[in-house]
Design a protein around this motif. Structure first.
Motif, short mmCIF file in Angstrom:
data_model
loop_
_atom_site.label_atom_id
_atom_site.label_comp_id
_atom_site.label_asym_id
_atom_site.label_seq_id
_atom_site.Cartn_x
_atom_site.Cartn_y
_atom_site.Cartn_z
N MET A 1 -19.91 0.77 10.95
CA MET A 1 -19.26 1.61 9.93
C MET A 1 -19.39 0.89 8.59
SD MET A 1 -17.37 4.48 9.59
CE MET A 1 -16.83 4.86 11.24
N ASP A 2 -19.60 1.67 7.56
CA ASP A 2 -19.70 1.10 6.21
C ASP A 2 -18.98 2.03 5.23
OD1 ASP A 2 -21.44 3.26 5.87
OD2 ASP A 2 -23.23 2.04 5.76
N HIS A 3 -18.91 1.61 3.98
CA HIS A 3 -18.20 2.39 2.97
C HIS A 3 -18.76 3.81 2.85
CE1 HIS A 3 -16.40 -1.20 0.52
NE2 HIS A 3 -15.76 -0.98 1.65
N LEU A 6 -17.60 5.95 5.71
CA LEU A 6 -16.17 6.24 5.59
C LEU A 6 -15.89 7.28 4.52
CD1 LEU A 6 -14.29 2.83 5.97
CD2 LEU A 6 -14.03 4.85 7.37
N ILE A 7 -16.58 7.17 3.40
CA ILE A 7 -16.40 8.14 2.32
C ILE A 7 -16.82 9.53 2.80
CG2 ILE A 7 -17.26 8.85 0.05
CD1 ILE A 7 -17.30 5.78 -0.64
N HIS A 41 -13.81 -5.27 -0.55
CA HIS A 41 -14.50 -6.36 0.13
C HIS A 41 -13.49 -7.45 0.45
CE1 HIS A 41 -17.84 -4.25 -1.75
NE2 HIS A 41 -18.58 -4.73 -0.77
N THR A 42 -13.61 -8.00 1.64
CA THR A 42 -12.75 -9.10 2.06
C THR A 42 -13.64 -10.18 2.65
OG1 THR A 42 -10.94 -7.57 2.55
CG2 THR A 42 -10.78 -9.77 3.51
N GLY A 43 -13.61 -11.35 2.09
CA GLY A 43 -14.43 -12.45 2.60
C GLY A 43 -15.91 -12.14 2.61
N GLY A 44 -16.38 -11.36 1.64
CA GLY A 44 -17.79 -11.03 1.54
C GLY A 44 -18.22 -9.82 2.35
N ALA A 45 -17.35 -9.32 3.22
CA ALA A 45 -17.68 -8.14 4.04
C ALA A 45 -16.99 -6.91 3.47
CB ALA A 45 -17.23 -8.36 5.48
N GLU A 46 -17.61 -5.75 3.67
CA GLU A 46 -16.95 -4.51 3.29
C GLU A 46 -15.67 -4.38 4.11
OE1 GLU A 46 -19.64 -1.19 3.76
OE2 GLU A 46 -20.53 -1.56 1.80
N SER A 47 -14.64 -3.81 3.49
CA SER A 47 -13.38 -3.60 4.19
C SER A 47 -12.74 -2.33 3.67
CB SER A 47 -12.44 -4.80 3.97
OG SER A 47 -12.10 -4.92 2.60
N VAL A 48 -11.69 -1.90 4.37
CA VAL A 48 -10.94 -0.72 3.96
C VAL A 48 -9.47 -0.95 4.29
CG1 VAL A 48 -11.37 0.51 6.14
CG2 VAL A 48 -10.77 1.79 4.09
N ASN A 49 -8.60 -0.58 3.35
CA ASN A 49 -7.16 -0.59 3.59
C ASN A 49 -6.76 0.80 4.04
OD1 ASN A 49 -7.13 -3.18 2.65
ND2 ASN A 49 -5.75 -2.81 0.95
N LEU A 50 -6.07 0.87 5.18
CA LEU A 50 -5.65 2.14 5.75
C LEU A 50 -4.18 2.10 6.14
CD1 LEU A 50 -8.72 2.60 8.11
CD2 LEU A 50 -8.27 3.89 6.02
N LYS A 51 -3.49 3.20 5.89
CA LYS A 51 -2.09 3.32 6.28
C LYS A 51 -2.03 3.45 7.79
CE LYS A 51 2.06 5.70 4.76
NZ LYS A 51 2.69 4.60 4.06
N ALA A 52 -0.97 2.89 8.37
CA ALA A 52 -0.81 2.94 9.83
C ALA A 52 0.67 2.97 10.18
CB ALA A 52 -1.47 1.72 10.48
N ASP A 53 0.97 3.57 11.31
CA ASP A 53 2.31 3.49 11.86
C ASP A 53 2.59 2.00 12.11
OD1 ASP A 53 3.69 3.23 14.81
OD2 ASP A 53 4.62 4.80 13.58
N PRO A 54 3.79 1.50 11.76
CA PRO A 54 4.04 0.06 11.89
C PRO A 54 3.76 -0.52 13.27
CG PRO A 54 5.76 1.05 10.57
CD PRO A 54 4.90 2.18 11.11
N GLU A 92 -13.14 3.85 16.53
CA GLU A 92 -11.78 3.34 16.26
C GLU A 92 -11.50 3.36 14.76
OE1 GLU A 92 -8.16 2.22 17.42
OE2 GLU A 92 -9.70 1.92 18.94
N VAL A 93 -12.47 2.95 13.96
CA VAL A 93 -12.30 2.96 12.50
C VAL A 93 -12.12 4.40 12.01
CG1 VAL A 93 -13.33 2.38 10.27
CG2 VAL A 93 -13.59 0.81 12.19
N ALA A 94 -12.91 5.32 12.55
CA ALA A 94 -12.78 6.74 12.18
C ALA A 94 -11.40 7.27 12.55
CB ALA A 94 -13.88 7.56 12.84
#
Length: 118
Positions: A1-3, A6-7, A41-54, A92-94
């Motif tokens: 998966m990449d940006h 995801l977009i 990007h986090t630590g040089g890798a693409e990343s995504v912040n996503l809301k989640a149930d706690p 899982e990311v989707a």
């Protein structure tokens, strides 16, 4: 998966848009006027912040301890940062992206939800 993927997935959901409110290199997926995916990007890798149930957020962090982290610059109880390095399966990311969208929509007012359908 990449940006890019995801977009594409995010823009298929009702009432979504892609904006750059923070930085031209920091795409953000919105539903209405609310953010549900912050791509970076986090630590040089693409990343995504996503809301989640706690509880779900905690379980995902346990299942993928090196790739699902407490949300960077976000409320760590409700947001995860997911590294897009291939260690979390694409499906899982989707699913996380869709859950983030659904959680944000659920917190909208009735009027805001009606606007999504117009």
């Amino acid at each position: 998966m990449d940006h890019r993927t995801l977009i594409e997935l995010g823009l298929q959901l009702t009432g979504t848009s892609l904006r750059y409110p923070f930085d031209p290199d920091l795409p953000v997926l919105f539903v209405g006027n609310r953010m549900f995916a912050l791509l970076g990007h986090t630590g040089g890798a693409e990343s995504v912040n996503l809301k989640a149930d706690p509880e779900e957020a905690w379980l995902l962090r346990q299942q993928y301890p090196a790739s699902v982290l407490p949300g960077y610059h976000m409320n760590k109880k409700h947001w995860n940062t997911v590294l897009l390095d291939g260690s979390v399966p694409d499906g899982e990311v989707a699913a996380m992206l869709e859950q983030s969208y659904e959680l944000v929509v659920a917190r909208m007012t009735r009027a805001e939800r009606r606007e999504l359908l117009v």
